[in-house]
Design an enzyme around this catalytic site. Structure first.
Site, PDB file in Angstrom:
ATOM      1  CB  CYS A 150      -0.921   0.018   1.216  1.00  0.00           C
ATOM      2  SG  CYS A 150      -2.231  -1.206   1.105  1.00  0.00           S
ATOM      3  CG  HIS A 151       0.679   3.718   2.152  1.00  0.00           C
ATOM      4  ND1 HIS A 151      -0.258   2.947   2.789  1.00  0.00           N
ATOM      5  CD2 HIS A 151      -0.009   4.661   1.475  1.00  0.00           C
ATOM      6  CE1 HIS A 151      -1.465   3.431   2.539  1.00  0.00           C
ATOM      7  NE2 HIS A 151      -1.347   4.462   1.731  1.00  0.00           N
ATOM      8  N   GLY A 152       4.451   0.930   0.860  1.00  0.00           N
ATOM      9  CA  GLY A 152       5.860   0.580   0.778  1.00  0.00           C
ATOM     10  C   GLY A 152       6.591   0.448   2.095  1.00  0.00           C
TER      11      GLY A 152
END
Lengths: 186, 408, 256
Positions: A150-152
């Site tokens: 999703c956001h690494g």
């Protein structure tokens, strides 16, 4: 005093001191307010988990059949739990680094009950996505643990956060060994 | 209407831009209310309170209810057993439904007794009948949701009423069900509509209040207020008087909820719905019984349905059936007798609706039904012409009797 | 017009009062024996020892044919069992779980969160095993019958010899508390059907009363807390009523 034009409530305040009979008016309003407040609580509390939901708070898992290097996902309280049978190499790498350098400093041994078995909640501590890395062939991130797409946020072989936006390590749920090969989560 | 009447600067700032406080103030102090209202005038406020209780508990119940035939009964039991305070919220919802009807029935009979439906309050009365119809639809659909035996068979019987309509009846029933029997689609739409309709009721209630405030409340004497000496402000006089009524209402409601929660329900609704087996003796909820008796009084399917709906429709045209210029039954000695006969007749119909449709009960149902319509269609118009009314007082504040004359 | 108000309220109460027994009596031709119940009245409570005995009767006598689908083992805490006892009771039941990793359903000992298992897999099996008569679920039976507790008590004690003019077909049994008098359920309680640890009498009356207590609890497990809150609420609202009446008089005194 059959008057309709003035405000009787206002004139009471200005005109004469509140006496015992005025007290009863105020007390009645107060009592109504207390009663009203009392019925609000059940209406709110009904949104908290119900008795049957709370009772389902544990799951038993047979972990004896997980091959070394493999992982399984089980459900506990409606959330995924990652159970990984770690290889000797993975355990070594989890212990190789100095935990003081980590964003959320934690020793690997405090996160496991048996070194080869890692049990963590499969919920990214950033905003609740399920990280990749359970199935063979999935991206495991640069630290060979899990990677939240999703956001690494990459996690290491102990489920600790190493980079990215997530603030804390993957949570270790409460669990206990019922026998050598069976754990109960919750 | 100036904002200066508020001392709090925040209130003044808001009121200048959004005059809600002025409006409230206006209702509280400037709206003139006849000074002689008795406790019968509590029931409008009580009906409003019942509506609020129903909406609040209903929203909360909907958070825990599952509208599916396989889960509805179980989800209600889960509310009763596992959800925090769920039993309390559901019992309040169940019993307030009955109390809502009790309150509204008294409210209606009060209107009948004191002639509150007469000019210029015809629309006020008719909006009230609309609310009553919406309430009946809402209550019926709500009773289906627990999906017990009475839920299921009540839904089956009532929807089948529409099959009496010539030519299109069968298609309408299939349309209402969304299938070929009362089934999951029916339950789903009933849940949706049961959630919607209370808000429609609330909307009509607003219109009802707007219409009420146009000419103000009727009063026990039934003559118009002639000036400030006849009226008082709503607050604090009627807020306090309503408070007494509210306390009484809540006390009785609490007794029902906590000590007799199922007394106004039916044991069969604690048996899960079984489409293969009808209970031996099915009856609607008690508040429908008078209409149910009228339905069964007629041996013809279409006739029964028409007559039942006519029993409500006749209330719409009541302001034009009773043409007597005198409103209150206090000054109409003959009307008063017939009012009480109608009252007894309605109670009798309610009793008969709960009895099996056999033997003496059928005959009594027919007589009581006939009397109901006779009252509205024959007796009231006749009384308007032939009754000698008593002399009316000069005004509300002066008990001196004026010469008999109309009040319109 | 106070008369009107009183008349309305009494009339509607009378209507409900007249109509409800009429609605619920159904057969109306049977007379029930009234038991002595601790749970009636505004201060009613459950007798925990009786509930435990009743649960034992349910398990040993009723559970062969009748399920109790809304009761989980964890609910038995209401009967006064502690956690360890509940776990032990749960472990005596086998429940189906699954599917496992191979897709098979499997049996395992029950845990406190599990529903007490029904003797039959589904209604069809229940019917097939009982000559086509479906044994009703017992969770709600005490609320699903008019005068539930007295009815259950009377039914359990109602197996008497049929009058000579009454023809009892095969598979049916004569019961003087059952509407129509012919019931498919064979007599469940004869006395001494179970052995109580606390030495309570195991007469038919004792056993029937105990299991009735248990079934009332299973139908209305929140009865005790309901009545407790109810007493407080009625007390509070009574005071509120009196106070608002005097407050109203005080406010209206201005007018006279």
């Amino acid at each position: 005093m059959a008057n309709t034009n003035s405000k009787p409530g206002a004139s009471d305040v200005d005109g004469h001191e509140p006496d015992r009979r005025d007290f009863i008016v105020v007390a009645t309003y107060a009592m109504g307010a207390v009663g009203g407040a009392a019925v609000v609580w059940p209406l709110i509390d009904q949104m908290n988990p119900a008795a049957d939901t709370l009772a389902l708070a544990s799951t038993e898992v047979d972990v004896s059949k997980i091959a070394e290097g493999q992982a399984i996902t089980v459900t506990w309280r409606g959330k995924p739990v990652f159970i990984r049978h770690r290889t000797a190499d993975e355990i070594m790498r989890a212990n190789a680094i100095d935990s003081a350098e980590l964003r959320d400093p934690e020793e690997d041994e405090t996160r496991v009950q048996k070194p080869e078995l890692l049990v963590v909640l499969g919920v990214c501590t950033h905003l609740g996505c399920v990280p990749l890395g359970q199935k063979t062939g999935e991206v495991k991130g640069e630290y060979d643990g899990w990677f939240c797409p999703c956001h690494g946020s990459p996690y290491d072989t102990s489920g600790r956060i190493r980079k990215g936006p997530a603030p804390t390590n993957l949570e270790v749920p409460p669990y206990s060994f019922l026998s050598d090969g069976v754990i109960r989560i919750g | 209407m100036s904002a200066e009447k508020f001392s709090n600067p925040v209130v003044r700032w808001i009121d200048h831009r959004l005059p809600v406080f002025s409006m409230l103030d206006h209702e509280k102090y400037d709206y003139p209310v006849p000074k002689n209202l008795n406790y019968m005038w509590n029931f409008g406020v009580l009906a409003g309170l019942a509506l609020v209780i129903m909406i609040v508990t209903g929203i909360v119940l909907a958070m825990n209810y599952t509208a599916h035939i396989d889960h509805a009964f179980g989800s209600v039991e889960r509310i009763m057993r596992d959800v925090n305070h769920g039993w309390l919220i559901r019992y309040i919802h169940m019993n307030t439904a009955s109390f809502f009807f009790i309150v509204v029935y008294i409210h209606m009979f009060r209107g009948l007794y004191y002639g509150s439906y007469k000019a210029p309050r015809e629309l006020l009365w008719m909006l009230g009948v609309v609310i009553f119809l919406l309430m009946m639809a809402t209550a019926f659909m709500g009773y289906v949701l627990p999906w017990g035996q009475m839920s299921f068979w009540g839904a089956t019987v009532i929807t089948n009423l529409f099959s009496a309509i010539p030519f299109v009846g069968e298609s309408i029933v299939v349309f209402l069900w969304g299938g070929f029997s009362v089934d999951n689609p029916t339950l789903n739409r009933f849940f949706s509509l049961h959630y919607l309709m209370p808000f429609l009721i609330a909307g009509v209630v607003v219109l009802h209040i707007v219409a009420l405030h146009r000419f103000g409340s009727n009063n026990p004497i039934g003559i118009d207020a002639k000036g400030p000496q006849d009226t008082i402000s709503f607050h604090p006089y009627y807020t306090m008087k309503d408070m007494v009524g509210i306390a009484m209402f809540l006390l009785l409601l609490a007794v029902a909820v906590f000590f007799f929660p199922n007394a106004m329900g039916h044991p069969d609704n604690y048996i899960p719905a079984n489409p293969m087996q009808t209970p031996a003796h099915i009856v609607p909820e008690w508040y429908f019984l008078p209409f149910y008796a009228i339905l069964r009084a007629v041996p013809d399917k279409l006739g029964g349905v028409l007559l039942m709906f006519s029993a409500i429709f006749v209330l719409f045209v009541l302001p034009w059936l009773d043409r007597s210029p005198v409103r209150s039954a206090r000054f109409r000695p003959v009307f008063r007798i017939f009012f009480w006969l109608l009252f007894i007749d309605c109670i009798l119909l309610g009793y008969l609706g709960g009895m099996p449709a056999e033997g003496i009960y059928v005959l009594l149902s027919r007589l009581a039904t006939a009397w109901y319509f006779l009252h509205f269609l024959v007796i009231l118009p006749m009384l308007s012409v032939f009754e000698t009314t008593k002399p009316l007082p000069k005004s509300i504040s002066e008990p001196v009797l004026a010469t008999a004359r109309g009040v319109a | 017009m106070r008369k009107f108000l009183i008349a309305s309220v009494t009339a509607i109460a009378a209507m409900i009062g007249l109509a409800s027994p009429a609605m619920s009596a159904g057969g109306g031709d049977v007379k029930l024996q009234a038991g002595e119940w601790s749970f009636t009245g505004p201060f009613g409570y459950f007798d925990k020892a009786a509930l435990q005995r009743g649960f034992q009767v349910y398990r040993d006598v009723c559970a062969g044919c009748q399920g109790i689908d809304y009761i989980a083992c964890r609910n038995l805490a209401d009967l006064g069992y502690n956690e360890a006892e509940i776990k032990a009771i749960a472990a005596e039941y086998e429940v189906m779980d699954g599917p496992d990793d191979e897709g098979e359903m499997f049996m395992r000992p029950a845990r406190p969160a599990d529903i007490i298992p029904n003797p039959y897999r589904n209604d069809n099996e229940a019917r097939a095993s009982n000559n086509g008569a479906m044994p009703p679920d017992l969770s709600l039976i005490a609320k699903a019958r008019a005068n539930g507790p007295d009815y259950l008590y009377s039914l359990l004690l109602g197996y008497v010899d049929a009058p000579t003019n009454q023809d009892v077909p095969d598979g049916m049994h004569y019961n003087n508390a059952y509407s129509g008098n012919l019931i498919a359920m064979p007599q469940p309680i004869y006395g001494d059907d179970v052995e109580y640890a606390d030495g309570s009498p195991t007469t038919p009356e004792g056993l029937s009363a105990d299991v009735t207590n248990f079934l009332m609890w299973s139908a209305e497990p929140k009865l005790e807390v309901r009545k407790r809150i109810g007493v407080a609420a009625v007390f509070f609202l009574s005071i509120f009523l009196v106070m608002s009446y005097f407050a109203k008089r005080r406010v209206w005194a201005d007018l006279h």
